[in-house]
Design a protein around this motif. Structure first.
Motif, PDB file in Angstrom:
ATOM      1  N   ASN A  32      10.677  -3.176 -27.458  1.00  0.00           N
ATOM      2  CA  ASN A  32      11.694  -2.343 -26.806  1.00  0.00           C
ATOM      3  C   ASN A  32      12.344  -3.073 -25.639  1.00  0.00           C
ATOM      4  N   ALA A  33      11.528  -3.768 -24.841  1.00  0.00           N
ATOM      5  CA  ALA A  33      12.073  -4.486 -23.679  1.00  0.00           C
ATOM      6  C   ALA A  33      13.137  -5.479 -24.163  1.00  0.00           C
ATOM      7  N   ILE A  34      12.878  -6.131 -25.302  1.00  0.00           N
ATOM      8  CA  ILE A  34      13.831  -7.089 -25.857  1.00  0.00           C
ATOM      9  C   ILE A  34      15.060  -6.348 -26.406  1.00  0.00           C
ATOM     10  N   LYS A  35      14.772  -5.278 -27.163  1.00  0.00           N
ATOM     11  CA  LYS A  35      15.841  -4.529 -27.823  1.00  0.00           C
ATOM     12  C   LYS A  35      16.829  -3.920 -26.818  1.00  0.00           C
ATOM     13  N   TYR A  36      16.315  -3.423 -25.704  1.00  0.00           N
ATOM     14  CA  TYR A  36      17.175  -2.738 -24.746  1.00  0.00           C
ATOM     15  C   TYR A  36      17.569  -3.609 -23.556  1.00  0.00           C
ATOM     16  N   VAL A  47      19.061  -1.902 -20.085  1.00  0.00           N
ATOM     17  CA  VAL A  47      19.917  -0.727 -19.873  1.00  0.00           C
ATOM     18  C   VAL A  47      19.212   0.427 -19.158  1.00  0.00           C
ATOM     19  N   GLY A  48      17.867   0.385 -19.112  1.00  0.00           N
ATOM     20  CA  GLY A  48      17.121   1.498 -18.510  1.00  0.00           C
ATOM     21  C   GLY A  48      17.104   2.685 -19.451  1.00  0.00           C
ATOM     22  N   VAL A  49      16.211   3.641 -19.187  1.00  0.00           N
ATOM     23  CA  VAL A  49      16.111   4.811 -20.063  1.00  0.00           C
ATOM     24  C   VAL A  49      17.052   5.893 -19.544  1.00  0.00           C
ATOM     25  N   PHE A  96       9.884  11.076 -32.823  1.00  0.00           N
ATOM     26  CA  PHE A  96      11.297  11.013 -33.231  1.00  0.00           C
ATOM     27  C   PHE A  96      12.283  11.128 -32.068  1.00  0.00           C
ATOM     28  N   PHE A  97      11.803  11.041 -30.819  1.00  0.00           N
ATOM     29  CA  PHE A  97      12.746  11.137 -29.692  1.00  0.00           C
ATOM     30  C   PHE A  97      13.566   9.855 -29.566  1.00  0.00           C
ATOM     31  N   ARG A  98      14.881  10.005 -29.460  1.00  0.00           N
ATOM     32  CA  ARG A  98      15.773   8.874 -29.220  1.00  0.00           C
ATOM     33  C   ARG A  98      16.798   9.294 -28.187  1.00  0.00           C
ATOM     34  N   VAL A  99      17.207   8.355 -27.331  1.00  0.00           N
ATOM     35  CA  VAL A  99      18.223   8.696 -26.340  1.00  0.00           C
ATOM     36  C   VAL A  99      19.576   8.653 -27.020  1.00  0.00           C
ATOM     37  N   SER A 100      20.329   9.740 -26.912  1.00  0.00           N
ATOM     38  CA  SER A 100      21.686   9.685 -27.440  1.00  0.00           C
ATOM     39  C   SER A 100      22.627   9.961 -26.293  1.00  0.00           C
ATOM     40  N   ASN A 125      27.779   6.873 -23.550  1.00  0.00           N
ATOM     41  CA  ASN A 125      28.047   5.530 -23.032  1.00  0.00           C
ATOM     42  C   ASN A 125      26.941   4.514 -23.349  1.00  0.00           C
ATOM     43  N   MET A 126      26.101   4.863 -24.338  1.00  0.00           N
ATOM     44  CA  MET A 126      25.062   3.911 -24.771  1.00  0.00           C
ATOM     45  C   MET A 126      25.437   3.368 -26.138  1.00  0.00           C
ATOM     46  N   PRO A 127      25.365   2.060 -26.333  1.00  0.00           N
ATOM     47  CA  PRO A 127      25.593   1.563 -27.687  1.00  0.00           C
ATOM     48  C   PRO A 127      24.483   2.075 -28.609  1.00  0.00           C
ATOM     49  N   TYR A 182      21.502   1.691 -30.850  1.00  0.00           N
ATOM     50  CA  TYR A 182      20.476   0.728 -31.226  1.00  0.00           C
ATOM     51  C   TYR A 182      19.767   1.280 -32.462  1.00  0.00           C
ATOM     52  N   PRO A 183      19.376   0.399 -33.388  1.00  0.00           N
ATOM     53  CA  PRO A 183      18.671   0.926 -34.557  1.00  0.00           C
ATOM     54  C   PRO A 183      17.273   1.409 -34.190  1.00  0.00           C
ATOM     55  N   GLY A 184      16.732   2.345 -34.912  1.00  0.00           N
ATOM     56  CA  GLY A 184      15.373   2.808 -34.628  1.00  0.00           C
ATOM     57  C   GLY A 184      15.134   4.219 -35.106  1.00  0.00           C
ATOM     58  N   MET A 185      13.863   4.617 -35.131  1.00  0.00           N
ATOM     59  CA  MET A 185      13.518   5.961 -35.610  1.00  0.00           C
ATOM     60  C   MET A 185      12.869   6.815 -34.527  1.00  0.00           C
ATOM     61  N   LEU A 191       9.893   6.258 -33.105  1.00  0.00           N
ATOM     62  CA  LEU A 191       8.459   6.415 -33.376  1.00  0.00           C
ATOM     63  C   LEU A 191       7.586   5.440 -32.590  1.00  0.00           C
ATOM     64  N   GLY A 192       8.177   4.308 -32.176  1.00  0.00           N
ATOM     65  CA  GLY A 192       7.390   3.261 -31.513  1.00  0.00           C
ATOM     66  C   GLY A 192       6.626   3.770 -30.295  1.00  0.00           C
ATOM     67  N   LEU A 193       7.338   4.468 -29.397  1.00  0.00           N
ATOM     68  CA  LEU A 193       6.680   4.928 -28.165  1.00  0.00           C
ATOM     69  C   LEU A 193       5.712   6.069 -28.438  1.00  0.00           C
ATOM     70  N   TYR A 194       6.020   6.869 -29.455  1.00  0.00           N
ATOM     71  CA  TYR A 194       5.106   7.969 -29.833  1.00  0.00           C
ATOM     72  C   TYR A 194       3.771   7.370 -30.274  1.00  0.00           C
ATOM     73  N   ILE A 195       3.835   6.382 -31.170  1.00  0.00           N
ATOM     74  CA  ILE A 195       2.604   5.753 -31.671  1.00  0.00           C
ATOM     75  C   ILE A 195       1.856   5.064 -30.522  1.00  0.00           C
ATOM     76  N   GLY A 251      16.978  -1.600 -15.451  1.00  0.00           N
ATOM     77  CA  GLY A 251      15.927  -1.794 -16.442  1.00  0.00           C
ATOM     78  C   GLY A 251      14.810  -0.777 -16.315  1.00  0.00           C
ATOM     79  N   ALA A 252      13.833  -0.914 -17.203  1.00  0.00           N
ATOM     80  CA  ALA A 252      12.744   0.060 -17.264  1.00  0.00           C
ATOM     81  C   ALA A 252      11.404  -0.648 -17.118  1.00  0.00           C
ATOM     82  N   VAL A 253      10.412   0.117 -16.663  1.00  0.00           N
ATOM     83  CA  VAL A 253       9.054  -0.428 -16.644  1.00  0.00           C
ATOM     84  C   VAL A 253       8.109   0.590 -17.295  1.00  0.00           C
TER      85      VAL A 253
HETATM   86  P1  ADP Z   1      13.329   3.590 -31.016  1.00  0.00           P
HETATM   87  O1  ADP Z   1      13.474   2.359 -30.181  1.00  0.00           O
HETATM   88  O2  ADP Z   1      13.049   3.297 -32.450  1.00  0.00           O
HETATM   89  O3  ADP Z   1      14.444   4.564 -30.826  1.00  0.00           O
HETATM   90  P2  ADP Z   1      10.992   4.292 -29.383  1.00  0.00           P
HETATM   91  O4  ADP Z   1      10.013   5.388 -29.599  1.00  0.00           O
HETATM   92  O5  ADP Z   1      10.436   2.915 -29.287  1.00  0.00           O
HETATM   93  O6  ADP Z   1      12.031   4.401 -30.565  1.00  0.00           O
HETATM   94  O7  ADP Z   1      11.817   4.606 -28.071  1.00  0.00           O
HETATM   95  C1  ADP Z   1      12.364   5.908 -27.861  1.00  0.00           C
HETATM   96  C2  ADP Z   1      13.613   5.827 -26.994  1.00  0.00           C
HETATM   97  O8  ADP Z   1      13.258   5.418 -25.669  1.00  0.00           O
HETATM   98  C3  ADP Z   1      14.622   4.802 -27.488  1.00  0.00           C
HETATM   99  O9  ADP Z   1      15.540   5.373 -28.387  1.00  0.00           O
HETATM  100  C4  ADP Z   1      15.295   4.352 -26.200  1.00  0.00           C
HETATM  101  O10 ADP Z   1      16.408   5.168 -25.902  1.00  0.00           O
HETATM  102  C5  ADP Z   1      14.253   4.567 -25.121  1.00  0.00           C
HETATM  103  N1  ADP Z   1      13.621   3.292 -24.702  1.00  0.00           N
HETATM  104  C6  ADP Z   1      12.439   2.806 -25.109  1.00  0.00           C
HETATM  105  N2  ADP Z   1      12.147   1.647 -24.497  1.00  0.00           N
HETATM  106  C7  ADP Z   1      13.181   1.375 -23.671  1.00  0.00           C
HETATM  107  C8  ADP Z   1      13.490   0.315 -22.744  1.00  0.00           C
HETATM  108  N3  ADP Z   1      12.654  -0.703 -22.552  1.00  0.00           N
HETATM  109  N4  ADP Z   1      14.660   0.395 -22.063  1.00  0.00           N
HETATM  110  C9  ADP Z   1      15.501   1.440 -22.249  1.00  0.00           C
HETATM  111  N5  ADP Z   1      15.272   2.470 -23.095  1.00  0.00           N
HETATM  112  C10 ADP Z   1      14.135   2.434 -23.801  1.00  0.00           C
END
Ligand code: ADP
Length: 260
Positions: free
Chosen positions: A160-164, A192-194, A208-212, A215-217, A219-222, A224-228, A250-252
């Motif tokens: 996630n840190a890389i992806k965002y 980009v921060g959460v 299944f929580f995702r930020v929508s 003004n956010m591009p 990003y692909p994903g479902m 589930l990563g943070l839930y698991i 950014g986020a920590v």
């Molecule tokens: P996914 O990345 O597949 O959407 P995750 O469960 O890993 O699913 O993350 C849930 C949501 O939390 C993401 O959609 C994203 O908006 C936010 N998020 C997670 N990690 C970061 C991060 N390092 N920086 C910013 N936003 C993040």
């Protein structure tokens, strides 16, 4: 049948009354079960052919390399990369359905968390050479935990840190003792921060929580990563937290693990 129960305190100090409300949620529960069953069946069915595809693409890449066919080796390696991404998505669905059934299994062993952190960081450095992934570890005692699952949790946070983050972003992975009973691992990025209000930041750990946000591009994903990740940490008796860094951006994400 399933019910949600709400209790409300009413009345004045001298005349206390309590109202109890029962809400029938049977239909919602039934829909959830249908969804859970579908996820379970679909991920198992998709996984079987994928295992074959994975084995054959790896074999193909090796054979082409042996034959000295550079151009097609590169193509096979690219194919491999996409197959691995797909395998990760399906594994996340499989893990999610195991969690819902209470069937995620853990094998505990004693190990040094700093070795695991270094191992995982090196893997990510190889695949993401533009990112500056920094280690900031302090010596800690060995922990008793599932090494593979903790590695998975840490891997999800680094992914996630890389992806965002932008491709030149600095990512710091650190370890330290909280006290004599537990240690802490953090992954900090400058991305980009959460984009969620501070009070509901913990929602990112929901299934299944995702930020929508407009003004956010995308990003692909479902989601589930943070839930698991949170479920793995919870199983180990640790806690996971998230914070945005208002100054540097950014986020920590940090999680704790108890020593025993
Ligand atoms: P996914 O990345 O597949 O959407 P995750 O469960 O890993 O699913 O993350 C849930 C949501 O939390 C993401 O959609 C994203 O908006 C936010 N998020 C997670 N990690 C970061 C991060 N390092 N920086 C910013 N936003 C993040």
């Amino acid at each position: 049948r399933w019910y949600e129960v709400y209790a409300f305190r009413m009345g004045t100090a001298g005349q206390r009354q309590v109202a109890i409300l029962f809400k029938d949620i049977t239909e919602r529960k039934k829909t959830e079960h249908v969804k859970d069953d579908f996820i379970s069946t679909a991920s198992h069915e998709l996984n079987t052919p994928l295992t074959g595809i994975k084995a054959y693409t790896q074999l193909l890449a090796r054979e082409l390399q042996k034959a000295g066919d550079k151009k097609n080796t590169t193509l096979a390696q690219k194919l491999n990369h996409h197959v691995n991404r797909m395998a990760n998505l399906i594994n996340n669905l499989l893990d999610t359905s195991k969690i819902t059934k209470g069937a995620l299994s853990f094998i505990k062993e004693h190990f040094d968390i700093n070795d695991l952190v270094a191992e995982r960081v090196n893997e990510f450095r190889l695949l993401n050479q533009y990112y500056q992934i920094v280690l900031d570890t302090t010596p800690v005692k060995p922990i008793l935990a599932d090494r593979q699952r903790i590695g998975q949790a840490l891997g999800n946070l680094i992914t996630n840190a890389i992806k965002y983050s932008p491709p030149t972003g600095k990512i710091t992975v650190s370890t330290s003792d909280v006290d004599a009973k537990q240690l802490k691992i953090s992954v900090e990025d400058h991305g980009v921060g959460v984009s969620v209000p501070a009070a509901s930041l913990n929602k990112v750990f929901d299934r299944f929580f995702r930020v929508s946000s407009a003004n956010m591009p995308t990003y692909p994903g479902m989601g589930l990563g943070l839930y698991i990740t949170a479920q793995i940490i919870k199983y180990h008796g640790g806690t996971i937290t998230v914070d945005n860094k208002p100054d540097s951006g950014g986020a920590v994400f940090s999680f704790t693990l108890p020593y025993e």
